[in-house]
Design a protein around this motif. Sequence first.
Motif, PDB file in Angstrom:
ATOM      1  N   GLY A 262       0.790  -1.213   0.000  1.00  0.00           N
ATOM      2  CA  GLY A 262       0.000   0.000   0.000  1.00  0.00           C
ATOM      3  C   GLY A 262       0.823   1.264   0.000  1.00  0.00           C
ATOM      4  O   GLY A 262       0.361   2.320   0.438  1.00  0.00           O
ATOM      5  N   GLY A 263       2.063   1.168  -0.496  1.00  0.00           N
ATOM      6  CA  GLY A 263       2.930   2.335  -0.554  1.00  0.00           C
ATOM      7  C   GLY A 263       3.717   2.578   0.717  1.00  0.00           C
ATOM      8  O   GLY A 263       4.308   3.657   0.896  1.00  0.00           O
ATOM      9  N   ARG A 264       3.771   1.599   1.603  1.00  0.00           N
ATOM     10  CA  ARG A 264       4.466   1.787   2.881  1.00  0.00           C
ATOM     11  C   ARG A 264       5.962   1.986   2.699  1.00  0.00           C
ATOM     12  O   ARG A 264       6.570   2.841   3.341  1.00  0.00           O
ATOM     13  CB  ARG A 264       4.208   0.583   3.791  1.00  0.00           C
ATOM     14  N   LEU A 265       6.576   1.203   1.809  1.00  0.00           N
ATOM     15  CA  LEU A 265       8.005   1.366   1.573  1.00  0.00           C
ATOM     16  C   LEU A 265       8.294   2.712   0.917  1.00  0.00           C
ATOM     17  O   LEU A 265       9.275   3.391   1.258  1.00  0.00           O
ATOM     18  CB  LEU A 265       8.524   0.228   0.692  1.00  0.00           C
ATOM     19  N   LEU A 266       7.439   3.103  -0.002  1.00  0.00           N
ATOM     20  CA  LEU A 266       7.567   4.417  -0.646  1.00  0.00           C
ATOM     21  C   LEU A 266       7.557   5.528   0.401  1.00  0.00           C
ATOM     22  O   LEU A 266       8.395   6.447   0.372  1.00  0.00           O
ATOM     23  CB  LEU A 266       6.429   4.606  -1.643  1.00  0.00           C
ATOM     24  N   LYS A 267       6.636   5.438   1.340  1.00  0.00           N
ATOM     25  CA  LYS A 267       6.519   6.449   2.397  1.00  0.00           C
ATOM     26  C   LYS A 267       7.786   6.502   3.246  1.00  0.00           C
ATOM     27  O   LYS A 267       8.295   7.586   3.570  1.00  0.00           O
ATOM     28  CB  LYS A 267       5.310   6.136   3.265  1.00  0.00           C
ATOM     29  N   LYS A 268       8.301   5.355   3.628  1.00  0.00           N
ATOM     30  CA  LYS A 268       9.502   5.323   4.468  1.00  0.00           C
ATOM     31  C   LYS A 268      10.713   5.891   3.734  1.00  0.00           C
ATOM     32  O   LYS A 268      11.523   6.606   4.324  1.00  0.00           O
ATOM     33  CB  LYS A 268       9.793   3.885   4.905  1.00  0.00           C
ATOM     34  N   TRP A 269      10.839   5.558   2.462  1.00  0.00           N
ATOM     35  CA  TRP A 269      11.993   6.049   1.710  1.00  0.00           C
ATOM     36  C   TRP A 269      11.975   7.570   1.606  1.00  0.00           C
ATOM     37  O   TRP A 269      13.019   8.215   1.679  1.00  0.00           O
ATOM     38  CB  TRP A 269      12.019   5.397   0.329  1.00  0.00           C
ATOM     39  N   ILE A 270      10.803   8.144   1.410  1.00  0.00           N
ATOM     40  CA  ILE A 270      10.711   9.601   1.266  1.00  0.00           C
ATOM     41  C   ILE A 270      10.839  10.292   2.624  1.00  0.00           C
ATOM     42  O   ILE A 270      11.618  11.234   2.787  1.00  0.00           O
ATOM     43  CB  ILE A 270       9.389   9.994   0.581  1.00  0.00           C
ATOM     44  N   ASP A 271      10.074   9.806   3.608  1.00  0.00           N
ATOM     45  CA  ASP A 271       9.998  10.489   4.893  1.00  0.00           C
ATOM     46  C   ASP A 271      11.210  10.239   5.778  1.00  0.00           C
ATOM     47  O   ASP A 271      11.657  11.131   6.506  1.00  0.00           O
ATOM     48  CB  ASP A 271       8.734  10.060   5.645  1.00  0.00           C
ATOM     49  N   THR A 272      11.748   9.023   5.750  1.00  0.00           N
ATOM     50  CA  THR A 272      12.834   8.660   6.657  1.00  0.00           C
ATOM     51  C   THR A 272      14.201   8.730   5.992  1.00  0.00           C
ATOM     52  O   THR A 272      15.139   9.306   6.549  1.00  0.00           O
ATOM     53  CB  THR A 272      12.609   7.242   7.214  1.00  0.00           C
ATOM     54  N   CYS A 273      14.323   8.150   4.806  1.00  0.00           N
ATOM     55  CA  CYS A 273      15.628   8.062   4.144  1.00  0.00           C
ATOM     56  C   CYS A 273      15.947   9.267   3.257  1.00  0.00           C
ATOM     57  O   CYS A 273      17.076   9.398   2.785  1.00  0.00           O
ATOM     58  CB  CYS A 273      15.691   6.795   3.297  1.00  0.00           C
ATOM     59  N   SER A 274      14.946  10.097   2.980  1.00  0.00           N
ATOM     60  CA  SER A 274      15.098  11.238   2.067  1.00  0.00           C
ATOM     61  C   SER A 274      15.438  10.793   0.649  1.00  0.00           C
ATOM     62  O   SER A 274      16.108  11.509  -0.093  1.00  0.00           O
ATOM     63  CB  SER A 274      16.175  12.211   2.582  1.00  0.00           C
ATOM     64  N   PHE A 275      14.997   9.583   0.289  1.00  0.00           N
ATOM     65  CA  PHE A 275      15.112   9.141  -1.100  1.00  0.00           C
ATOM     66  C   PHE A 275      13.878   9.672  -1.852  1.00  0.00           C
ATOM     67  O   PHE A 275      12.804   9.788  -1.268  1.00  0.00           O
ATOM     68  CB  PHE A 275      15.111   7.610  -1.194  1.00  0.00           C
ATOM     69  N   PRO A 276      13.957  10.024  -3.102  1.00  0.00           N
ATOM     70  CA  PRO A 276      15.132   9.975  -3.977  1.00  0.00           C
ATOM     71  C   PRO A 276      15.812  11.333  -4.175  1.00  0.00           C
ATOM     72  O   PRO A 276      16.778  11.427  -4.908  1.00  0.00           O
ATOM     73  CB  PRO A 276      14.510   9.516  -5.300  1.00  0.00           C
ATOM     74  N   LEU A 277      15.302  12.381  -3.511  1.00  0.00           N
ATOM     75  CA  LEU A 277      15.777  13.740  -3.792  1.00  0.00           C
ATOM     76  C   LEU A 277      16.812  14.244  -2.801  1.00  0.00           C
ATOM     77  O   LEU A 277      17.390  15.302  -2.991  1.00  0.00           O
ATOM     78  CB  LEU A 277      14.587  14.710  -3.834  1.00  0.00           C
ATOM     79  N   GLY A 278      17.015  13.512  -1.699  1.00  0.00           N
ATOM     80  CA  GLY A 278      18.032  13.900  -0.740  1.00  0.00           C
ATOM     81  C   GLY A 278      17.600  14.995   0.211  1.00  0.00           C
ATOM     82  O   GLY A 278      18.449  15.576   0.903  1.00  0.00           O
ATOM     83  N   LYS A 279      16.325  15.284   0.284  1.00  0.00           N
ATOM     84  CA  LYS A 279      15.822  16.318   1.179  1.00  0.00           C
ATOM     85  C   LYS A 279      14.369  16.013   1.511  1.00  0.00           C
ATOM     86  O   LYS A 279      13.678  15.320   0.761  1.00  0.00           O
ATOM     87  CB  LYS A 279      15.922  17.697   0.521  1.00  0.00           C
ATOM     88  N   PRO A 280      13.894  16.530   2.644  1.00  0.00           N
ATOM     89  CA  PRO A 280      12.494  16.277   3.024  1.00  0.00           C
ATOM     90  C   PRO A 280      11.533  16.955   2.046  1.00  0.00           C
ATOM     91  O   PRO A 280      11.635  18.156   1.798  1.00  0.00           O
ATOM     92  CB  PRO A 280      12.392  16.894   4.416  1.00  0.00           C
ATOM     93  N   VAL A 281      10.651  16.186   1.488  1.00  0.00           N
ATOM     94  CA  VAL A 281       9.653  16.723   0.568  1.00  0.00           C
ATOM     95  C   VAL A 281       8.327  16.013   0.814  1.00  0.00           C
ATOM     96  O   VAL A 281       8.274  14.961   1.459  1.00  0.00           O
ATOM     97  CB  VAL A 281      10.065  16.529  -0.910  1.00  0.00           C
ATOM     98  N   LYS A 282       7.270  16.577   0.310  1.00  0.00           N
ATOM     99  CA  LYS A 282       5.987  15.909   0.354  1.00  0.00           C
ATOM    100  C   LYS A 282       5.964  14.806  -0.685  1.00  0.00           C
ATOM    101  O   LYS A 282       6.545  14.932  -1.761  1.00  0.00           O
ATOM    102  CB  LYS A 282       4.863  16.913   0.092  1.00  0.00           C
ATOM    103  N   ARG A 283       5.287  13.733  -0.364  1.00  0.00           N
ATOM    104  CA  ARG A 283       5.297  12.571  -1.256  1.00  0.00           C
ATOM    105  C   ARG A 283       4.727  12.902  -2.634  1.00  0.00           C
ATOM    106  O   ARG A 283       5.188  12.348  -3.641  1.00  0.00           O
ATOM    107  CB  ARG A 283       4.510  11.428  -0.608  1.00  0.00           C
TER     108      ARG A 283
END
Length: 402
Positions: A262-283
Motif C-alpha cells: 500500500g505504498g508503505r516502503l515508498l513512504k519510508k523512503w521519502i519520509d525517513t531516508c530522504s530518497f530519492p531527492l536527498g531532502k524532506p519533501v511531500k510525497r
Amino acid sequence: MDMNAAADDDDATIDIPAPPVRDMLSWYPDEVVEWSANPKAMRTSQNIKKSFMTKSNSTSIRPKTTPKATINNTTKPRRQNDKRAKALKDNKPRKKQLPWSLPPHPQNQTTSEQFMKELSAYKKSLGIPLPWETTPRSNLSLPIISLSLPKSATTTTRMYFSCAKLTTAHTNRPFATTRIGDCMRDNFLNGTSPFHGCETNVRTKKVVDVWTDIGIPDDYCFYSSLHDGGLEHIAKFYPNATLLLVVRDSESWIASFKKWAGGRLLKKWIDTCSFPLGKPVKREEVTDRDWKDFYEAHTEKVRQFAKKHPHMTYVEVELGVSSANMMEFYSGIPRSCFGDCHPGKKHVSCGPVTDKPEGDGDDDDDDDEDDDDDDAESESQDQDEDDDDDDDDSERQRHPLR
C-alpha cells in the motif's frame, strides 16, 4: 442463617457464604479499577478490598465480574514501532541519518549484458581471471552479497542460491528478528565486519553464504550501495566477495515499488531516508521520473564501484526471460533453480520468469503492514525445509563449495 426458614420466606433470598478474606482480595488485582459513569463513584481496587474487609462477616457478598473495560490491552506493538517506542521511553534521540549520494543520472545507460562484456574485457587486460571462463570452472567466491534494491528480485535471488544448498539470508538473520540492515549499519558505525554478530543461521549455526535484501528503511535507514562508504566497508572486510546486482526495468520497478504494501516502503523512503531527492519533501512532489533517475543512478554507482575494484567478482543480470540462462552462465547453478518468486503467508512460491516478471510479492494483499514479518517467516520456513533436505540432491544440485 437458617436456610430452610429463608426458603419459606417469600421476600428472602438464598445467600452464599462468603469466602475467606484472602480469597476475596484475589478477585481484584492491584491494577483493576471498577468503572462508573460517575467519576466520583469510581473505586480503586484498594477501596474495594477495604469494602471486602468491612463486609467479610456478611453472608450476602458475592464475587463481582470484572468489567470488560478493565481488561488490560496486552497486544504487542508492531515490530516496526518497537525501537521508536523504546527510544521515546528512554528519552533517547533518534540516530542521525547517514549521508548518501548517487552519481549523475547516466545518459543512454548500457544494458547489463553489454556492461559485463566491457568489465570482463577490462579485467582480462589486467590479467584477472573470470570464474566462469576458467578451466576447470571456478565457483563464485563467497560470500555473495546482493546489492539489488527492494522489488528487484531479491526473493528470487535468495531462492535461486538456496536451491543450490547454499545458506542464505533475506531481510532478517535466519530464524531471528534482527534485520540485516540494522546489523550492517551498526557494524559500519563501529568499524567492524559488515555481518559481525549476524553471520550465522541461528538454528543450524551455519555461516551465511548469500545475503539478499540487506537494507533497512526504518528510523535507522541504511543501504550499503546508497550510503556513503557502505560499499567500501564491504570491500575492506570481504575483498574477495562476489557482488551481485539484479537490474529490473525501471518502469516496471516503479510500478511494483509504489504499490508494495500500500505504498508503505515508498513512504519510508521519502519520509525517513530522504530518497530519492536527498531532502524532506511531500510525497506528492516526487515524480516517477525522479524514481527512474534514482534507480538507474544506483545501478551506475554500483558499476563504477565494480570498475574501481576489479579484483572483486561482480555479476550483473537483467531480470527477464534470459535471467535463468545468464545466472547459470555466471554461477554454474542450473537454470531450473531460477524462477519468479514471491513470499506468501507460509511459503515462498516461484513461477516462470516472463518479460515483465511480477517480482517479489506483488500480490493484491500487499496492503498488510506486517509483510516484512510474513516475508521473513515464510522464507525462514523454506530455509528450514532446505536444511532438512540436505541429503536429498535428486532435484537440487549442491554447490561444489559446500
